[in-house]
Design an enzyme around this catalytic site. Sequence first.
Site, short mmCIF file in Angstrom:
data_model
loop_
_atom_site.label_atom_id
_atom_site.label_comp_id
_atom_site.label_asym_id
_atom_site.label_seq_id
_atom_site.Cartn_x
_atom_site.Cartn_y
_atom_site.Cartn_z
N HIS A 45 34.07 32.14 46.56
CA HIS A 45 33.46 31.27 47.84
C HIS A 45 32.49 30.42 47.22
CE1 HIS A 45 32.93 31.75 52.08
NE2 HIS A 45 32.52 30.51 52.00
N ILE A 98 35.37 18.14 57.08
CA ILE A 98 35.89 18.25 55.89
C ILE A 98 37.58 18.07 55.67
CG2 ILE A 98 36.32 20.21 54.19
CD1 ILE A 98 33.81 21.80 55.20
N GLU A 111 34.39 40.08 51.17
CA GLU A 111 33.93 39.38 50.25
C GLU A 111 32.88 40.28 50.01
OE1 GLU A 111 33.13 35.31 51.30
OE2 GLU A 111 35.23 34.98 51.54
#
Length: 326
Positions: free
Chosen positions: A286, A158, A267
Site C-alpha cells: 500500500h 487519479i 492489511e
Amino acid sequence: MKPKVFVTRKIPENVLNKMKSVCEVQIWEKEDIPVPRDVLEQQINKVEGIFCLLTDKIDEDLLQRAEKLKVISNMAVGYNNIDVAAATRRGIMVTNTPGVLTETTADLTFALLMATARRLVEASDYLKQGKWRTWSPMLLTGQDIFGATIGIIGMGRIGEAVAKRARGFSMKVLYYNRSRKPNVEEKLGATYVDLQSLLKESDYVCLLTPYTPETHHMIGKEELSLMKKTAILINTSRGGVVDEKALYEALKNGTIWAAGLDVFEQEPIPVDHPLLSLPNVVALPHIGSASLKTRMKMAELTAENMLQALAGKVPKYLVNTELIRA
C-alpha cells in the site's frame, strides 16, 4: 486552554511542531504497528481532535465515547475507515486529503502496471537467485504496453492522471464511471463503456474507484471470467473492491494473465496468503502515495484541516459538508 489532540502515528516534525504551537498533542510513537484499540478508546474521550490514518477504525462504538471530539482529520483520500454517518450525527467534522496525492498515486499505478506486464519482479529475483545462464528468446516474456487497451474503472482525479500517462504510450483508453465525463472524453480521447464491455475489451483493467458498499467485490468470479486470458488486473484503490478468493482462482487457473496489487482486503496481508504464492502477482505494501514530497503534503493538509476545525472554521476538505448546511 489549548485544545487536546491525539495523533495516531509519528508524523513529520515540522507538522507536529505546528500543531503543538496551538494544541496539546499526544502521539502514538510506535511506527511499526497501528495504535491499539484500547489506546484509542482511552484517548478519544479526552480530545477535541484526532489525526488518524486509514489503518485506524473510527466506528460508532468508538465515537460513543467521544464526549469532546470536534474533528476527525484523516491522512488519506479515502475515509472508509471512519463511520462518517455516526460522526455527522454527533456534529463531528470529518476531513480528508484529496488532490495532493493524485500524480504520485498515478505514477505508482502505471509503474505497477509496467512491472506486472514485463515481469520485472520475477526477472530481478531470477537474476539474484543465480538462475540466469544465457539469453533465451522466450525467457521471462511479458505483455506489451504500447498500443494496448487500458480500461479504467473510476475516472476521478487519479483515473484521469492514469489516462494521461496511458495516452503517452498510445494506449486506447476505455473507462467506466458512475457518470460520463464528456470533458475527459474530449481532452484525453477516452471512451465511456459499460463495465462488461470494459472487462471484455481491455488488456489492462485498472481499479481506481472509491470503496463503498456498492463497489464491494465489484470484481468477482463473473467479472474476471469476462476478461481476456492475457489481461492484467491492477488495483490501487482499496482491497475490498476485489474478491480475493475469486482473483486467486482466476490467476491460478489462467482465467487472466496476472495482477498487480497495492491494496488488500486485510492489511497488512498475511505472508501465507494464497495470492502471495503466485508468480504472476506483483504485490506492494500500500505505497500508492509513498513519495517524500506527497506524504509531507498529506501530513500538512491533515494538520491544516484539524486546526481550521478547532478554530471554529470550515476545513478546506470537509467530508460531511451537511454539517455546515444544517
